[in-house]
Design a protein around this motif. Structure first.
Motif, PDB file in Angstrom:
ATOM      1  N   ALA A  11       0.835  -1.207   0.000  1.00  0.00           N
ATOM      2  CA  ALA A  11       0.000   0.000   0.000  1.00  0.00           C
ATOM      3  C   ALA A  11       0.867   1.253   0.000  1.00  0.00           C
ATOM      4  O   ALA A  11       0.574   2.227  -0.710  1.00  0.00           O
ATOM      5  CB  ALA A  11      -0.933  -0.007   1.213  1.00  0.00           C
ATOM      6  N   GLY A  12       1.948   1.216   0.748  1.00  0.00           N
ATOM      7  CA  GLY A  12       2.862   2.356   0.782  1.00  0.00           C
ATOM      8  C   GLY A  12       3.502   2.622  -0.567  1.00  0.00           C
ATOM      9  O   GLY A  12       3.743   3.777  -0.935  1.00  0.00           O
ATOM     10  N   GLY A  13       3.779   1.554  -1.315  1.00  0.00           N
ATOM     11  CA  GLY A  13       4.358   1.725  -2.646  1.00  0.00           C
ATOM     12  C   GLY A  13       3.396   2.386  -3.610  1.00  0.00           C
ATOM     13  O   GLY A  13       3.792   3.260  -4.396  1.00  0.00           O
ATOM     14  N   LEU A  14       2.137   2.001  -3.545  1.00  0.00           N
ATOM     15  CA  LEU A  14       1.140   2.605  -4.427  1.00  0.00           C
ATOM     16  C   LEU A  14       0.885   4.070  -4.060  1.00  0.00           C
ATOM     17  O   LEU A  14       0.899   4.951  -4.924  1.00  0.00           O
ATOM     18  CB  LEU A  14      -0.163   1.797  -4.377  1.00  0.00           C
ATOM     19  N   VAL A  15       0.682   4.326  -2.784  1.00  0.00           N
ATOM     20  CA  VAL A  15       0.422   5.699  -2.336  1.00  0.00           C
ATOM     21  C   VAL A  15       1.684   6.548  -2.475  1.00  0.00           C
ATOM     22  O   VAL A  15       1.635   7.680  -2.979  1.00  0.00           O
ATOM     23  CB  VAL A  15      -0.098   5.709  -0.877  1.00  0.00           C
ATOM     24  N   GLY A  16       2.804   6.010  -2.033  1.00  0.00           N
ATOM     25  CA  GLY A  16       4.058   6.758  -2.094  1.00  0.00           C
ATOM     26  C   GLY A  16       4.506   7.036  -3.516  1.00  0.00           C
ATOM     27  O   GLY A  16       5.001   8.123  -3.815  1.00  0.00           O
ATOM     28  N   GLY A  17       4.344   6.061  -4.388  1.00  0.00           N
ATOM     29  CA  GLY A  17       4.722   6.261  -5.789  1.00  0.00           C
ATOM     30  C   GLY A  17       3.929   7.376  -6.422  1.00  0.00           C
ATOM     31  O   GLY A  17       4.484   8.252  -7.103  1.00  0.00           O
ATOM     32  N   ALA A  21       5.474  11.137  -7.464  1.00  0.00           N
ATOM     33  CA  ALA A  21       5.301  11.616  -8.842  1.00  0.00           C
ATOM     34  C   ALA A  21       4.538  12.940  -8.868  1.00  0.00           C
ATOM     35  O   ALA A  21       4.895  13.865  -9.600  1.00  0.00           O
ATOM     36  CB  ALA A  21       4.573  10.572  -9.680  1.00  0.00           C
ATOM     37  N   ARG A  22       3.527  13.027  -8.066  1.00  0.00           N
ATOM     38  CA  ARG A  22       2.695  14.240  -8.051  1.00  0.00           C
ATOM     39  C   ARG A  22       3.451  15.443  -7.488  1.00  0.00           C
ATOM     40  O   ARG A  22       3.409  16.535  -8.051  1.00  0.00           O
ATOM     41  CB  ARG A  22       1.450  13.970  -7.216  1.00  0.00           C
ATOM     42  N   TRP A  23       4.136  15.237  -6.367  1.00  0.00           N
ATOM     43  CA  TRP A  23       4.774  16.375  -5.691  1.00  0.00           C
ATOM     44  C   TRP A  23       6.087  16.808  -6.322  1.00  0.00           C
ATOM     45  O   TRP A  23       6.467  17.963  -6.198  1.00  0.00           O
ATOM     46  CB  TRP A  23       4.960  16.076  -4.219  1.00  0.00           C
ATOM     47  N   THR A  24       6.770  15.875  -6.983  1.00  0.00           N
ATOM     48  CA  THR A  24       8.035  16.260  -7.623  1.00  0.00           C
ATOM     49  C   THR A  24       7.843  16.621  -9.086  1.00  0.00           C
ATOM     50  O   THR A  24       8.714  17.257  -9.683  1.00  0.00           O
ATOM     51  CB  THR A  24       9.080  15.128  -7.549  1.00  0.00           C
ATOM     52  N   GLY A  25       6.730  16.171  -9.676  1.00  0.00           N
ATOM     53  CA  GLY A  25       6.510  16.379 -11.101  1.00  0.00           C
ATOM     54  C   GLY A  25       7.332  15.427 -11.957  1.00  0.00           C
ATOM     55  O   GLY A  25       7.388  15.572 -13.176  1.00  0.00           O
ATOM     56  N   ARG A  27       7.488  11.710 -13.036  1.00  0.00           N
ATOM     57  CA  ARG A  27       6.811  10.415 -13.053  1.00  0.00           C
ATOM     58  C   ARG A  27       7.776   9.251 -12.892  1.00  0.00           C
ATOM     59  O   ARG A  27       7.447   8.243 -12.281  1.00  0.00           O
ATOM     60  CB  ARG A  27       6.023  10.267 -14.350  1.00  0.00           C
ATOM     61  N   GLN A  28       8.988   9.398 -13.429  1.00  0.00           N
ATOM     62  CA  GLN A  28       9.975   8.324 -13.332  1.00  0.00           C
ATOM     63  C   GLN A  28      10.369   8.069 -11.879  1.00  0.00           C
ATOM     64  O   GLN A  28      10.578   6.928 -11.478  1.00  0.00           O
ATOM     65  CB  GLN A  28      11.237   8.640 -14.156  1.00  0.00           C
ATOM     66  N   LEU A  29      10.460   9.118 -11.096  1.00  0.00           N
ATOM     67  CA  LEU A  29      10.809   8.967  -9.685  1.00  0.00           C
ATOM     68  C   LEU A  29       9.683   8.259  -8.932  1.00  0.00           C
ATOM     69  O   LEU A  29       9.938   7.366  -8.117  1.00  0.00           O
ATOM     70  CB  LEU A  29      11.096  10.340  -9.077  1.00  0.00           C
ATOM     71  N   GLY A  30       8.459   8.622  -9.230  1.00  0.00           N
ATOM     72  CA  GLY A  30       7.317   7.927  -8.644  1.00  0.00           C
ATOM     73  C   GLY A  30       7.282   6.469  -9.062  1.00  0.00           C
ATOM     74  O   GLY A  30       6.981   5.585  -8.257  1.00  0.00           O
ATOM     75  N   GLY A  31       7.615   6.210 -10.317  1.00  0.00           N
ATOM     76  CA  GLY A  31       7.676   4.829 -10.802  1.00  0.00           C
ATOM     77  C   GLY A  31       8.751   4.023 -10.106  1.00  0.00           C
ATOM     78  O   GLY A  31       8.579   2.823  -9.845  1.00  0.00           O
ATOM     79  N   ALA A  32       9.858   4.669  -9.777  1.00  0.00           N
ATOM     80  CA  ALA A  32      10.935   3.982  -9.049  1.00  0.00           C
ATOM     81  C   ALA A  32      10.467   3.592  -7.649  1.00  0.00           C
ATOM     82  O   ALA A  32      10.728   2.471  -7.190  1.00  0.00           O
ATOM     83  CB  ALA A  32      12.172   4.863  -8.981  1.00  0.00           C
ATOM     84  N   VAL A  33       9.764   4.497  -6.983  1.00  0.00           N
ATOM     85  CA  VAL A  33       9.224   4.187  -5.656  1.00  0.00           C
ATOM     86  C   VAL A  33       8.248   3.015  -5.764  1.00  0.00           C
ATOM     87  O   VAL A  33       8.300   2.062  -4.972  1.00  0.00           O
ATOM     88  CB  VAL A  33       8.532   5.422  -5.042  1.00  0.00           C
ATOM     89  N   LEU A  34       7.369   3.069  -6.743  1.00  0.00           N
ATOM     90  CA  LEU A  34       6.397   2.005  -6.972  1.00  0.00           C
ATOM     91  C   LEU A  34       7.099   0.666  -7.217  1.00  0.00           C
ATOM     92  O   LEU A  34       6.722  -0.355  -6.634  1.00  0.00           O
ATOM     93  CB  LEU A  34       5.526   2.369  -8.182  1.00  0.00           C
ATOM     94  N   ALA A  35       8.136   0.667  -8.047  1.00  0.00           N
ATOM     95  CA  ALA A  35       8.843  -0.568  -8.388  1.00  0.00           C
ATOM     96  C   ALA A  35       9.616  -1.145  -7.207  1.00  0.00           C
ATOM     97  O   ALA A  35       9.583  -2.360  -6.968  1.00  0.00           O
ATOM     98  CB  ALA A  35       9.791  -0.318  -9.564  1.00  0.00           C
TER      99      ALA A  35
END
Length: 100
Positions: A11-17, A21-25, A27-35
């Protein structure tokens, strides 16, 4: 030190990802968190519930990520992310964490 339940990691990966992505703008960084969170959760699922269950839960994680996009058009981005994160966390708990 106690291990964090895989439901929380997933759940943390989905929310955190999404949040990253949203706060930094970026998407690749959010995808890294998700992965990274998805890989950590998958490893824990494999250890606790076996390969087939880990495969099914990983598929649910990916489906949750993909499904949050069309769902967001109906209910909004954050409600969609929290909804799929909750569903994945519940599945993870039922299959892997409940036994621990």
């Amino acid at each position: 030190m106690a291990k964090v339940p895989s439901a929380v990691v997933a759940a943390g990966g989905l929310v955190g990802g999404y949040g990253v992505a949203r706060w930094t703008g970026k998407r690749q960084l959010g995808g890294a968190v998700l992965a990274v969170a998805g890989a950590a959760a998958a490893q824990r699922w494999r250890e606790r519930a076996g390969g087939k269950a880990a495969g099914a839960l990983t598929a649910a994680y990916v489906a949750g990520f993909a499904g949050s996009h069309p769902l967001a058009k109906k209910v909004g981005a954050w409600p969609a992310v929290f909804g799929v994160a909750g569903a994945v966390a519940l599945a993870s708990w039922a299959v892997a964490d409940r036994r621990a």
